[in-house]
Enzyme design. Structure first.
Site, PDB file in Angstrom:
ATOM      1  N   ALA A   1       0.843  -1.199   0.000  1.00 30.63           N
ATOM      2  CA  ALA A   1       0.000   0.000   0.000  1.00 30.63           C
ATOM      3  C   ALA A   1       0.872   1.240   0.000  1.00 30.63           C
ATOM      4  O   ALA A   1       2.039   1.202   0.415  1.00 30.63           O
ATOM      5  CB  ALA A   1      -0.932   0.003   1.223  1.00 30.63           C
ATOM      6  N   ASP A   2       0.294   2.326  -0.461  1.00 25.72           N
ATOM      7  CA  ASP A   2       0.958   3.626  -0.365  1.00 25.72           C
ATOM      8  C   ASP A   2      -0.097   4.714  -0.212  1.00 25.72           C
ATOM      9  O   ASP A   2      -1.181   4.621  -0.790  1.00 25.72           O
ATOM     10  CB  ASP A   2       1.818   3.915  -1.592  1.00 25.72           C
ATOM     11  CG  ASP A   2       2.744   5.099  -1.338  1.00 25.72           C
ATOM     12  OD1 ASP A   2       3.807   4.880  -0.730  1.00 25.72           O
ATOM     13  OD2 ASP A   2       2.389   6.223  -1.715  1.00 25.72           O
ATOM     14  N   THR A   3       0.246   5.727   0.574  1.00 27.97           N
ATOM     15  CA  THR A   3      -0.673   6.813   0.866  1.00 27.97           C
ATOM     16  C   THR A   3      -0.077   8.142   0.432  1.00 27.97           C
ATOM     17  O   THR A   3       1.077   8.448   0.753  1.00 27.97           O
ATOM     18  CB  THR A   3      -1.006   6.860   2.368  1.00 27.97           C
ATOM     19  OG1 THR A   3      -1.591   5.607   2.761  1.00 27.97           O
ATOM     20  CG2 THR A   3      -1.969   7.988   2.686  1.00 27.97           C
TER      21      THR A   3
END
Length: 228
Positions: free
Chosen positions: A99-101
Site C-alpha cells: 500500500a501507499d498513501t
C-alpha cells in the site's frame, strides 16, 4: 518480532521467529514496515507471517497526478516484495499486500515530513481547508494474480492557530507521515469532516484490502473464532 538484514532489503519474520507453530493455510506477507499498517491488518484479525518492506524512490514523476503516484508506488512495492518472497522457500507461495498513501491539495503532493519546517508548512496549507488522501492497495496471489484499488478520502481540517501548529510540532507525531500529520493520533482533533475511509487515511483501507484478499481466495476470517 525478529528483524534482520538480508540481501535485497530488511525483512521481519513474525510467526516463525516467536517459535510458535505456523498457522495452517496460506501465508501472508505485508510489504511494509509501517506499524500502522500492521496494526490495521491485526485489527482485521490478520497476522502477517512476514514483513518485507520495500525501500523505493517515492519522488513523484513530472506532472504525475496524486492518484497515479499512489498507485505506482504501491505497485512498485508489491513488485519488490514479490521478488524478495520468491527468493525465500518459506514465502514463495504467499499472498502479498502492499500500500501507499499520498496526501494532496489539488494536484500538489505533500511530503512525508521529516523536518519540523516541512510539517509546519503542511499544516499551514491544510489549515481550514479540504484536502484529499489517496491510498492504493495491491494484492498478489500465490498464482501471480494481481488486484488493486485506489481509495480517495476527503478530509477537512479546522482553522489551525499558531499555537495548534506549534504544540503539534512539539509532539513529534508528524515525523515520517504523509502530509505532516497522523489522523489516528493528536491530529484527529483537527478533523472537521471526513468523507471516505478513515483506515485508508491511516495507511490501509480495510474494506478494500479484505475484499481483494477474499477475491483471490485468502481465508480472511479463518482465525476470527480464536480471537474471542
Amino acid at each position: 518480532m525478529d528483524i534482520s538484514s538480508a540481501q535485497g532489503g530488511t525483512h521481519a519474520t513474525m510467526n516463525d521467529a516467536s517459535g510458535a507453530t505456523p498457522r495452517p493455510g496460506p501465508r501472508l506477507v505485508l510489504a511494509s514496515a509501517s506499524p500502522r499498517r500492521l496494526a490495521l491488518l491485526q485489527q482485521a484479525g490478520l497476522e502477517p507471517d512476514a514483513l518485507l518492506p520495500a525501500d523505493i524512490d517515492e519522488t513523484p514523476n513530472k506532472s504525475e497526478a496524486p492518484r497515479d503516484l499512489a498507485r505506482r508506488l504501491a505497485r512498485t512495492k508489491l513488485d519488490v516484495a514479490g521478488d524478495a518472497a520468491r527468493r525465500r522457500d518459506d514465502m514463495r507461495d504467499s499472498y502479498i499486500v502492499s500500500a501507499d498513501t499520498v496526501v494532496a491539495v489539488g494536484r500538489r503532493v505533500l511530503p512525508k515530513a521529516e523536518l519540523a519546517d516541512e510539517a509546519t508548512d503542511c499544516l499551514r496549507l491544510l489549515s481550514g481547508r479540504q484536502h484529499r488522501v489517496y491510498t492504493a492497495v495491491c494484492v498478489l496471489s500465490p498464482k501471480g494474480n494481481r488486484r488493486e484499488r485506489v481509495v480517495e478520502t476527503r478530509v477537512r481540517f479546522k482553522r489551525l492557530s499558531g499555537r495548534d501548529i506549534e504544540r503539534y510540532i512539539a509532539s513529534d507525531e508528524w515525523r515520517g507521515k504523509a502530509g505532516g500529520y497522523a489522523i489516528q493520533g493528536l491530529a484527529g482533533t483537527f478533523v472537521v469532516k471526513l468523507v471516505g475511509s478513515h483506515s485508508a487515511v491511516i495507511g490501509l483501507p480495510l474494506y478494500e484490502t479484505i475484499s481483494l484478499l477474499e477475491g483471490e481466495g485468502f481465508p480472511v476470517r479463518q482465525g476470527w473464532g480464536a480471537m474471542a
